[in-house]
Design a protein around this motif. Structure first.
Motif, PDB file in Angstrom:
ATOM      1  N   CYS A   1       3.772   5.407  -2.391  1.00 67.13           N
ATOM      2  CA  CYS A   1       4.603   6.221  -1.794  1.00 67.13           C
ATOM      3  C   CYS A   1       4.138   7.962  -1.350  1.00 67.13           C
ATOM      4  O   CYS A   1       4.769   7.602  -0.131  1.00 67.13           O
ATOM      5  N   ALA A   2       3.960   8.536  -1.990  1.00 66.51           N
ATOM      6  CA  ALA A   2       3.993   9.757  -2.235  1.00 66.51           C
ATOM      7  C   ALA A   2       2.895   9.687  -0.513  1.00 66.51           C
ATOM      8  O   ALA A   2       2.365  10.190   0.151  1.00 66.51           O
ATOM      9  N   LYS A   3       1.956   8.810  -1.049  1.00 68.51           N
ATOM     10  CA  LYS A   3       0.544   8.975  -0.324  1.00 68.51           C
ATOM     11  C   LYS A   3       0.897   8.553   0.812  1.00 68.51           C
ATOM     12  O   LYS A   3       0.452   8.422   1.770  1.00 68.51           O
ATOM     13  N   GLY A   4       1.860   7.417   1.147  1.00 66.48           N
ATOM     14  CA  GLY A   4       2.154   6.869   2.226  1.00 66.48           C
ATOM     15  C   GLY A   4       2.556   7.716   3.413  1.00 66.48           C
ATOM     16  O   GLY A   4       2.585   7.815   4.109  1.00 66.48           O
ATOM     17  N   ILE A   5       3.805   8.364   2.199  1.00 72.31           N
ATOM     18  CA  ILE A   5       4.126   9.478   3.213  1.00 72.31           C
ATOM     19  C   ILE A   5       3.383  10.680   3.811  1.00 72.31           C
ATOM     20  O   ILE A   5       3.860  10.585   4.711  1.00 72.31           O
ATOM     21  N   LEU A   6       2.902  10.988   3.099  1.00 79.27           N
ATOM     22  CA  LEU A   6       2.025  12.172   2.617  1.00 79.27           C
ATOM     23  C   LEU A   6       0.624  11.865   4.379  1.00 79.27           C
ATOM     24  O   LEU A   6      -0.323  13.090   5.230  1.00 79.27           O
TER      25      LEU A   6
ATOM     26  N   LEU B   1      11.914   4.345   5.600  1.00 76.51           N
ATOM     27  CA  LEU B   1      12.041   3.188   4.658  1.00 76.51           C
ATOM     28  C   LEU B   1      11.422   2.791   3.629  1.00 76.51           C
ATOM     29  O   LEU B   1      10.796   2.162   3.784  1.00 76.51           O
ATOM     30  N   TYR B   2      11.609   3.698   2.173  1.00 75.97           N
ATOM     31  CA  TYR B   2      10.598   2.957   1.387  1.00 75.97           C
ATOM     32  C   TYR B   2      11.180   2.557  -0.121  1.00 75.97           C
ATOM     33  O   TYR B   2      12.488   3.060  -0.165  1.00 75.97           O
ATOM     34  N   PHE B   3      10.948   1.521  -1.115  1.00 76.28           N
ATOM     35  CA  PHE B   3      11.529   1.445  -2.224  1.00 76.28           C
ATOM     36  C   PHE B   3      10.281   1.597  -3.041  1.00 76.28           C
ATOM     37  O   PHE B   3       9.824   0.990  -2.818  1.00 76.28           O
ATOM     38  N   ILE B   4      11.248   2.321  -4.049  1.00 77.92           N
ATOM     39  CA  ILE B   4       9.756   1.620  -5.395  1.00 77.92           C
ATOM     40  C   ILE B   4      10.290   2.191  -7.026  1.00 77.92           C
ATOM     41  O   ILE B   4      12.173   1.749  -6.933  1.00 77.92           O
TER      42      ILE B   4
ATOM     43  N   LYS C   1       1.209  -1.319  -0.269  1.00 78.61           N
ATOM     44  CA  LYS C   1       0.045  -0.247   0.023  1.00 78.61           C
ATOM     45  C   LYS C   1       1.105   1.338  -0.073  1.00 78.61           C
ATOM     46  O   LYS C   1       0.329   2.369  -0.353  1.00 78.61           O
ATOM     47  N   THR C   2       2.253   0.978  -0.127  1.00 83.08           N
ATOM     48  CA  THR C   2       2.661   2.398   1.090  1.00 83.08           C
ATOM     49  C   THR C   2       4.089   2.236   0.466  1.00 83.08           C
ATOM     50  O   THR C   2       5.018   3.238   0.308  1.00 83.08           O
ATOM     51  N   MET C   3       4.666   0.868  -0.043  1.00 80.93           N
ATOM     52  CA  MET C   3       5.704   0.900  -0.403  1.00 80.93           C
ATOM     53  C   MET C   3       7.091   0.972   1.003  1.00 80.93           C
ATOM     54  O   MET C   3       8.439   1.126   0.821  1.00 80.93           O
TER      55      MET C   3
END
Length: 395
Positions: free
Chosen positions: A388-393, A360-363, A350-352
């Protein structure tokens, strides 16, 4: 020391797209890249016209050890979303074949779009920044480059795979995963041409000749163009099957997928029984290819009225069931993508975000997600970046 809400490593399709969305939502974002310019792989893609997505994008167009991983991201930022963005910039595009969308003018238009989107979000893009080390503290990450230290709560790895090694590809993203005890699925070159065995070297003289084929192995069949090269076989049909090919396995190639060669000969036996087999084949295949078959004694020229049942069976086998055993592939130098990568079982679909490493994210291509040829890998870049962007926001 410079502080940002988000630091993204990798100024390719996924990294830039993620940065733009975060920046436009009010986050302070830095994109670090070791190269001299952004979007290097985008510029090279699609023969310089960038196959930026496909009209038909479904999870079945992707390979991963976890085939369900792509579903969430692809459903929440779709091909139509990116097509709308392209249209909003007035970029003219066309469908080439099989739903593949290309820019009319140049891949540079997609790079310019991403740069403009980043500018809207006041994203800092810092080039020639080779990362020396990454450290995780309780609340943040510290990223050390040769010339600067960056601090951030959210670190996004968008460094791609090992394909197109001439463009600065590196195993950096895999090393970051391993540093944080995240497994990496073994990687290999994919969407890549096959090379000749020594015994098949005479076919190298056909370099530049293309014909429509169906190519199969035990997993898949693709019907498209095949291209003879000096080194082996290429073209869309071969690149597609390379995603599913294993070393030491042969592929079966139907050289005349739209017709049956025996039926063609049987009909001509009624109307033109004195025709030579070579003449018949020249009507359906490039002349140079037919010449080689007879020069190499792969086929025997006869008047078609004299062809026995065994001759026809051999002809059918030869044309419709050519078993080609590649010596190997051309490797990362010409591969369009890297198969394998960061194990998706350790990443939130869902968020990467890494499940065991907060922030820590991977895309994109660094993950164990490989799309078919035809715009699918770019769509994965856009969709995983958006997730990823949505997950961070949402934090």
């Amino acid at each position: 020391m410079k502080q940002y809400d988000v630091v993204i490593i990798g100024a390719g399709a996924a990294g830039l797209f993620c940065a733009a969305q975060l920046g436009q939502a009010g986050k302070s974002v830095a994109v670090l890249d070791n190269g001299k310019k952004i979007g290097r792989k985008i510029l090279m893609s699609g023969g310089g016209f960038c196959n930026f997505t496909n009209l038909d994008v479904t999870p079945k167009h992707y390979l991963s050890q976890n085939p369900h991983f792509v579903k969430s991201a692809l459903s929440r930022y779709t091909n139509w979303d990116f097509i709308s963005l392209v249209a909003s910039y007035g970029i003219a595009y066309h469908e080439k074949e099989l739903g593949q969308l290309f820019c009319d003018e140049s891949s540079q238009q997609i790079v310019d779009l991403l740069q403009a989107e980043c500018a809207k979000g006041k994203v800092d893009i810092v080039l020639r920044q080779a990362v020396v080390s990454i450290e995780k503290f309780v609340k943040n990450f510290e990223i050390q480059t040769a010339s600067e230290t960056y601090q951030t709560e959210n670190l996004v790895i968008a460094t791609g795979g090992l394909s197109m090694s001439g463009l600065g590809a590196s195993p950096f993203g895999y090393k970051v995963a391993e540093q944080f005890s995240i497994p990496v699925v073994p990687v290999r070159a994919s969407l890549v041409p096959f090379t000749w065995k020594e015994s098949d070297k005479p076919f190298a003289s056909l370099s530049g000749i293309a014909l429509p084929v169906s190519v199969s192995n035990r997993n898949q069949t693709f019907t498209n163009q095949m291209l003879f090269t000096h080194r082996g076989l290429s073209g869309p049909a071969i690149l597609q099957i390379s995603n599913y090919w294993e070393m030491g396995e042969s592929v079966e190639i139907d050289l005349l997928p739209s017709e049956n060669i025996v039926e063609i000969v049987q009909e001509l036996r009624q109307s033109s029984p004195k025709l030579q087999l070579k003449t018949v084949l020249n009507r359906h295949f490039p002349k140079k290819l037919v010449e080689l078959w007879f020069e190499q004694h792969l086929l025997q020229d006869k008047v078609i009225a004299q062809l026995t049942k065994a001759d026809l069976q051999q002809l059918e086998q030869f044309i419709h069931h050519w078993h080609f055993l590649p010596n190997g592939t051309e490797g990362y130098r010409t591969a369009e993508v890297t198969m394998g990568g960061v194990d998706t079982d350790y990443i939130s679909s869902k968020t990467m975000e890494a499940k065991q490493v907060e922030g820590l994210y991977f895309i994109g291509e660094v993950l164990d997600v490989t799309g078919w040829l035809g715009g699918y890998n770019f769509q994965w870049a856009w969709s995983s970046a958006a997730a990823c962007a949505k997950g961070i926001l949402a934090k």
